[in-house]
Design an enzyme around this catalytic site. Sequence first.
Site, mmCIF file in Angstrom:
data_model
loop_
_atom_site.group_PDB
_atom_site.id
_atom_site.type_symbol
_atom_site.label_atom_id
_atom_site.label_comp_id
_atom_site.label_asym_id
_atom_site.label_seq_id
_atom_site.Cartn_x
_atom_site.Cartn_y
_atom_site.Cartn_z
ATOM 1 C CG MET A 49 -36.943 0.058 8.329
ATOM 2 S SD MET A 49 -35.248 -0.961 7.856
ATOM 3 C CE MET A 49 -35.450 -0.811 6.108
ATOM 4 C CE LYS B 293 -40.444 3.415 7.887
ATOM 5 N NZ LYS B 293 -40.890 2.224 8.789
ATOM 6 N N GLY C 15 -40.268 11.392 14.775
ATOM 7 C CA GLY C 15 -39.999 10.062 15.355
ATOM 8 C C GLY C 15 -38.908 9.538 14.597
ATOM 9 C CG ASP D 241 -40.243 -3.562 13.679
ATOM 10 O OD1 ASP D 241 -39.749 -3.883 14.581
ATOM 11 O OD2 ASP D 241 -39.973 -2.337 13.194
ATOM 12 N N GLY E 168 -37.427 5.634 13.752
ATOM 13 C CA GLY E 168 -37.779 4.287 13.508
ATOM 14 C C GLY E 168 -36.636 3.335 13.037
HETATM 15 O O1 3AM Z 1 -40.372 7.633 18.446
HETATM 16 P P1 3AM Z 1 -41.678 7.472 19.013
HETATM 17 O O2 3AM Z 1 -42.050 6.433 19.611
HETATM 18 O O3 3AM Z 1 -42.259 8.794 19.609
HETATM 19 O O4 3AM Z 1 -44.919 6.607 16.862
HETATM 20 C C1 3AM Z 1 -43.855 6.320 16.085
HETATM 21 C C2 3AM Z 1 -42.765 6.269 16.625
HETATM 22 O O5 3AM Z 1 -42.591 7.616 17.571
HETATM 23 C C3 3AM Z 1 -43.888 7.590 15.024
HETATM 24 O O6 3AM Z 1 -42.711 7.658 14.661
HETATM 25 C C4 3AM Z 1 -41.647 7.075 15.427
HETATM 26 C C5 3AM Z 1 -40.789 5.849 14.959
HETATM 27 O O7 3AM Z 1 -41.634 4.876 14.315
HETATM 28 N N1 3AM Z 1 -44.861 7.371 13.760
HETATM 29 C C6 3AM Z 1 -44.594 6.418 13.132
HETATM 30 N N2 3AM Z 1 -45.648 6.479 12.169
HETATM 31 C C7 3AM Z 1 -46.590 7.473 12.337
HETATM 32 C C8 3AM Z 1 -47.646 8.128 12.063
HETATM 33 N N3 3AM Z 1 -48.340 7.359 10.800
HETATM 34 C C9 3AM Z 1 -46.072 7.844 13.554
HETATM 35 N N4 3AM Z 1 -46.564 9.118 14.146
HETATM 36 C C10 3AM Z 1 -47.777 9.397 13.577
HETATM 37 N N5 3AM Z 1 -48.368 9.062 12.402
#
Ligand code: 3AM
Length: 345
Positions: free
Chosen positions: A39, A57, A35, A155, A37
Amino acid sequence: MTPGRTGAHSGARVSDQSNSDRVISGRYRLLEPIGRGGMGTVWRARDEVLAREVAVKEVRAPAGLEPAELERLYRRLEREAWAAARVSHRGVVTVYDVASEDGRPWIVMELVRGLSLADVLEAEGPMTPQRAAHVGEQVLAALRSAHDSGVLHRDVKPGNVLIANDGRVVLGDFGIATLEGSSAITMPGELVGSPEFLAPERALGRDPGPASDLWALGVMLYAAVEGVSPFRQATPLDTLRAVVDAELPPPRRAGALEPVLEGLLRKDPAERLPAAEAARMLRVVGAGGTVRAPGGPVSGPEAPTTGPVHEGHGPNGSDRSHTTPYGTRSGAPPESPYGTPPPRP
Ligand code: 3AM
């Protein structure tokens, strides 16, 4: 939802594969992007030391920053990841580590297998008020735990709420969380957070507080049941203006959830619904009951109505009943929850 997979996180929508198989900090092998986000990219990765999968991340700074500004940003992100790591709650994603590689921080977290609320809304369309209340209750519990530790999330939005395959609702992405009272990470001309979820006090440049997270929760729940984000306009600036000045577009599908939305979306943070009362109201609505306007007495869960709440209350509402909070997907995928701006009042 398919058990065992990371929801929609197949990487299909995230094209950046260039770091695949790269090992961060000699320990975390990047497997696939899951995914993107605000950042940076979130990766499914393998912790080679503990032999388990994690989420990592990758933090990307805005282009064109001076090295000193970049350094400042990275150090602040590290501090904020440490702040998030102070929160221990089953509804809050666990931060394991801040790894350092190529001079920048990589935040290592628990991998939540499931779908983000954004993905769920995109696939299934607006939620029933009862189901949204159930999700909201769990997100609020996570927020209250963070706030009790002095941590603001800053956020809260559907992309940062993960609905795990086992039904657990997890608040993720504390990447821009901050300790209450400390100033925000700001790049020149940049606001932290997504404009449509930004509380009026933040849009006006004032320091955020716990009530700012409750506003974002209100925006998210409004969008979840109504199918449109309440203040979203064509440009970020117009959105911020609407956040500050526009009346809340009257909800049409919110049913029993309406008093909660109205209470969370009060412009003045001092008048916003207190977290404890919001939690109580969400619990009642999630159980199928009804609540009075904020401040008034709440009809207790001892007398909930049974069955779906306010199904068919608005357009396209009649065939969307869900018997369990995360049950049946029904109907054709509707318009994107963030597609059409609502009419300005
Ligand atoms: O882009 P989408 O909405 O599919 O769910 C979060 C998001 O997905 C995923 O990464 C994207 C940007 O934040 N995400 C973030 N942290 C996560 C985690 N700890 C994660 N997915 C699984 N475990």
